[in-house]
Design an enzyme around this catalytic site. Structure first.
Site, PDB file in Angstrom:
ATOM      1  N   GLY A 130       0.850  -1.386  -0.085  1.00 24.68           N
ATOM      2  CA  GLY A 130       0.076   0.071  -0.083  1.00 24.68           C
ATOM      3  C   GLY A 130       0.839   1.168  -0.041  1.00 24.68           C
ATOM      4  CB  SER A 132       0.531   3.990  -5.765  1.00 22.70           C
ATOM      5  OG  SER A 132       1.771   3.258  -6.135  1.00 22.70           O
ATOM      6  CD  GLU A 247       8.425  -2.844  -6.339  1.00 20.72           C
ATOM      7  OE1 GLU A 247       8.656  -1.900  -5.662  1.00 20.72           O
ATOM      8  OE2 GLU A 247       7.536  -3.241  -7.126  1.00 20.72           O
ATOM      9  CB  SER A 376       7.855   5.384 -14.386  1.00 23.16           C
ATOM     10  OG  SER A 376       8.501   6.491 -14.028  1.00 23.16           O
ATOM     11  CD  GLU A 378       8.936   8.290 -18.377  1.00 25.42           C
ATOM     12  OE1 GLU A 378       8.829   7.369 -17.512  1.00 25.42           O
ATOM     13  OE2 GLU A 378       8.657   8.370 -19.590  1.00 25.42           O
TER      14      GLU A 378
HETATM   15  C1  LIG Z   1       0.749  -3.339 -13.201  1.00 21.61           C
HETATM   16  C2  LIG Z   1       0.703  -2.248 -11.945  1.00 21.61           C
HETATM   17  C3  LIG Z   1       1.086  -2.660 -10.533  1.00 21.61           C
HETATM   18  C4  LIG Z   1       1.210  -1.788  -9.468  1.00 21.61           C
HETATM   19  N1  LIG Z   1       1.170  -2.433  -8.240  1.00 21.61           N
HETATM   20  C5  LIG Z   1       1.275  -1.603  -7.023  1.00 21.61           C
HETATM   21  C6  LIG Z   1       1.079  -1.908  -6.045  1.00 21.61           C
HETATM   22  O1  LIG Z   1       1.003  -3.088  -5.611  1.00 21.61           O
HETATM   23  N2  LIG Z   1       1.429  -1.195  -5.025  1.00 21.61           N
HETATM   24  C7  LIG Z   1       1.525   0.119  -4.857  1.00 21.61           C
HETATM   25  O2  LIG Z   1       1.704   0.793  -4.132  1.00 21.61           O
HETATM   26  N3  LIG Z   1       1.741   0.789  -6.278  1.00 21.61           N
HETATM   27  C8  LIG Z   1       1.736  -0.134  -7.304  1.00 21.61           C
HETATM   28  N4  LIG Z   1       1.429   0.325  -8.604  1.00 21.61           N
HETATM   29  C9  LIG Z   1       1.661   1.814  -8.830  1.00 21.61           C
HETATM   30  C10 LIG Z   1       3.115   2.295  -9.603  1.00 21.61           C
HETATM   31  O3  LIG Z   1       4.103   2.066  -8.420  1.00 21.61           O
HETATM   32  C11 LIG Z   1       2.966   3.688  -9.970  1.00 21.61           C
HETATM   33  O4  LIG Z   1       1.775   3.685 -11.227  1.00 21.61           O
HETATM   34  C12 LIG Z   1       4.272   4.348 -10.375  1.00 21.61           C
HETATM   35  O5  LIG Z   1       4.787   4.544  -9.133  1.00 21.61           O
HETATM   36  C13 LIG Z   1       3.866   5.694 -11.246  1.00 21.61           C
HETATM   37  O6  LIG Z   1       3.232   6.527 -10.559  1.00 21.61           O
HETATM   38  P1  LIG Z   1       1.741   7.196 -11.190  1.00 21.61           P
HETATM   39  O7  LIG Z   1       0.995   6.046 -11.626  1.00 21.61           O
HETATM   40  O8  LIG Z   1       0.952   7.967  -9.943  1.00 21.61           O
HETATM   41  O9  LIG Z   1       2.513   7.974 -12.297  1.00 21.61           O
HETATM   42  P2  LIG Z   1       2.812   9.438 -12.029  1.00 21.61           P
HETATM   43  O10 LIG Z   1       3.685   9.410 -10.933  1.00 21.61           O
HETATM   44  O11 LIG Z   1       2.033  10.613 -12.030  1.00 21.61           O
HETATM   45  O12 LIG Z   1       3.780   9.658 -13.398  1.00 21.61           O
HETATM   46  C14 LIG Z   1       2.980  10.018 -14.701  1.00 21.61           C
HETATM   47  C15 LIG Z   1       4.176  10.061 -15.754  1.00 21.61           C
HETATM   48  O13 LIG Z   1       5.198  11.019 -15.391  1.00 21.61           O
HETATM   49  C16 LIG Z   1       6.247  10.598 -15.366  1.00 21.61           C
HETATM   50  N5  LIG Z   1       6.980  11.483 -14.346  1.00 21.61           N
HETATM   51  C17 LIG Z   1       6.506  11.414 -13.135  1.00 21.61           C
HETATM   52  N6  LIG Z   1       7.504  11.949 -12.315  1.00 21.61           N
HETATM   53  C18 LIG Z   1       8.713  12.428 -12.948  1.00 21.61           C
HETATM   54  C19 LIG Z   1       9.997  12.747 -12.898  1.00 21.61           C
HETATM   55  N7  LIG Z   1      10.225  13.440 -11.972  1.00 21.61           N
HETATM   56  N8  LIG Z   1      10.816  13.010 -13.871  1.00 21.61           N
HETATM   57  C20 LIG Z   1      10.261  12.567 -15.165  1.00 21.61           C
HETATM   58  N9  LIG Z   1       9.145  12.029 -15.304  1.00 21.61           N
HETATM   59  C21 LIG Z   1       8.327  11.838 -14.362  1.00 21.61           C
HETATM   60  C22 LIG Z   1       6.273   9.284 -15.037  1.00 21.61           C
HETATM   61  O14 LIG Z   1       7.401   8.723 -15.383  1.00 21.61           O
HETATM   62  C23 LIG Z   1       4.921   8.889 -15.862  1.00 21.61           C
HETATM   63  O15 LIG Z   1       5.269   8.732 -17.274  1.00 21.61           O
HETATM   64  C24 LIG Z   1       1.431  -0.577  -9.717  1.00 21.61           C
HETATM   65  C25 LIG Z   1       1.382   0.076 -11.369  1.00 21.61           C
HETATM   66  C26 LIG Z   1       1.155  -0.787 -12.064  1.00 21.61           C
HETATM   67  C27 LIG Z   1       1.019  -0.133 -13.506  1.00 21.61           C
END
Ligand SMILES: Cc1cc2nc3c(=O)[nH]c(=O)nc-3n(C[C@H](O)[C@H](O)[C@H](O)COP(=O)(O)OP(=O)(O)OC[C@H]3O[C@@H](n4cnc5c(N)ncnc54)[C@H](O)[C@@H]3O)c2cc1C
Length: 397
Positions: A130, A132, A247, A376, A378
């Site tokens: 838990g 995100s 991880e 991600s 990035e």
């Molecule tokens: C299949 C899957 C399983 C997951 N499982 C879990 C889970 O079990 N538990 C959990 O807690 N989370 C989980 N996640 C969440 C995952 O950790 C987040 O999706 C990830 O950290 C990205 O956050 P966000 O989706 O909020 O995107 P954002 O952080 O909003 O990013 C959006 C875009 O902006 C880019 N970006 C953001 N900040 C920067 C920066 N500083 N410099 C350059 N680019 C940037 C990102 O690379 C991305 O392309 C999961 C995600 C997926 C897809």
């Protein structure tokens, strides 16, 4: 890398055990539960995971005093390679085994270790992560979920999102703000929270593949014990980063055998359909093979760097783990794209209703997520830029 006679013997024992065990009621599990197929045969995969545990094939890298096998890094990689080679199903207990277990070993109290590690090892309790939230993903320090003490318990309010396997989890490790008004990493705590209670609602999110591997999780006055904080109260940021370093750890070093098998299947398909005769596709297949070799070379170099660093522990070289994540996530996405090209127009049609996808379609769709979760691409590039190349730090809010 030259393996010792002992390691070769270990490989032989793992291979024989898997061949012997993935038979009978477990035979049908080969290849199940992979990307986009997490819902598949959950009960059977749980039984299989417990069977693995009973034979001592879970938590290989944990120290023996915590119930692990104390296996060397090379042996852990060998195990994951053989597991992938045998088509072993995705293990349902991996979040506990690979993320929370090592975190508790590094940061937990002896009571927490005694309470939780045996059940993780035996796959009796399943965990979810838990971290995100709708407003905190890459910028994890923006976590807004709160926890406050009420007598002997923490009371938790807020929302998590993208929580993989929350719908089957017994427990969740939750990053929450325990100091009102605190900002960023300060004032966060790492709580262990039971999932089956009235204050928690789990709502599945349907993905591109049609399945729902992850969920929204709502905490409305959810409760957990006062003693179920890992590390210091207010010191959860350090613990949370420790979990992230695990991880990107050792399991990914062994996964190339599975990739090799997938690429082999795709090359066979390309030969069968005639796609292998097309110069552009031949070129792409060759590039995929070269990419696989580059990954293998990187993994071996990381292994050769020494146990602590390669294992992805808190002392690990974070840039090496980030480079591997960048390589394999993009590689697998490209493999999915290439599979669609090799199959041509039929790849755009599902086999049947409702939304009955084949393995290649699932891989193509689910691998879009590979460059997002676990940090991600990035974010991985930022880590490489700052920690390996010494470039100036990115401006932060
Ligand atoms: C299949 C899957 C399983 C997951 N499982 C879990 C889970 O079990 N538990 C959990 O807690 N989370 C989980 N996640 C969440 C995952 O950790 C987040 O999706 C990830 O950290 C990205 O956050 P966000 O989706 O909020 O995107 P954002 O952080 O909003 O990013 C959006 C875009 O902006 C880019 N970006 C953001 N900040 C920067 C920066 N500083 N410099 C350059 N680019 C940037 C990102 O690379 C991305 O392309 C999961 C995600 C997926 C897809």
């Amino acid at each position: 890398m030259q393996l010792s006679a002992e390691d070769e013997d270990f490989r032989r024992r793992v291979r024989e055990w898997l061949e012997r065990s993935l038979t009978g009621r477990f035979a049908a599990l080969r290849g199940t539960g992979g990307p986009g197929r997490e819902e598949e045969a959950h009960a059977e995969r749980l039984a299989w995971n417990r069977h693995l545990a009973a034979a001592g094939w879970t938590c290989l890298g944990w120290p023996a005093e915590h119930g692990g096998r104390g296996a060397t890094l090379a042996q852990q990689v060998i195990f994951y390679e053989e597991y992938a080679r045998a088509g072993g199903p995705t293990r349902v207990g991996y979040l506990g085994e690979e993320l929370l277990g090592p975190t508790l070993i590094a940061f937990g109290t002896p009571e927490q270790q005694r309470r939780f590690l045996p059940a993780i090892k035996a796959v009796d309790e399943l965990w979810c992560q838990g971290y995100s939230e709708p407003g905190a993903g890459s910028d994890l320090a923006a976590v807004a979920t709160t926890a406050e003490l009420d007598g002997g318990q923490w009371v938790i309010n807020g929302q998590k999102v993208w929580t993989s396997l929350a719908h089957v989890a017994d427990w969740c490790f939750v990053l929450a703000r325990t100091e009102p008004g605190s900002r960023r990493g300060a004032g966060l705590s790492y709580l262990l929270v039971p999932m089956r209670q009235p204050g928690i609602t789990v709502r599945p999110i349907r993905q591109l593949t049609g399945t729902a591997e992850f969920n929204e999780v709502f905490f409305d006055g959810a409760r957990t014990g006062r003693d179920l904080v890992v590390g210091e109260v207010g010191g959860g940021w350090r613990v949370a980063l420790g979990t992230l370093s695990f991880e990107r750890g050792v399991a990914t070093l062994g996964q190339q055998i599975g990739f090799e098998r997938d690429l082999g299947r795709l090359i066979a398909l390309a030969r069968q359909t005639g796609a292998a005769a097309e110069p552009v596709l031949r070129d792409k297949l060759a590039r995929a093979w070269i990419g696989l070799e580059a990954m293998r070379a990187h993994a071996l170099r990381t292994l050769a760097a020494g146990p602590g660093r390669a294992a992805g522990g808190p002392e690990a070289a974070p840039a090496a783990a980030s480079v591997l994540k960048l390589l394999w996530s993009r590689w697998r996405q490209e493999l999915g794209e290439l599979a669609m090209e090799v199959r041509g127009a039929p790849s755009m049609v599902a086999r049947g209703e409702p939304y009955d996808l084949d393995d290649w379609q699932r891989l193509f769709l689910f691998s879009r997520a590979d460059t997002i979760y676990g940090g991600s691409s990035e974010i991985q590039r930022n880590i490489v830029a700052e920690r390996a190349l010494g470039l100036p730090r990115q401006a932060r809010p």
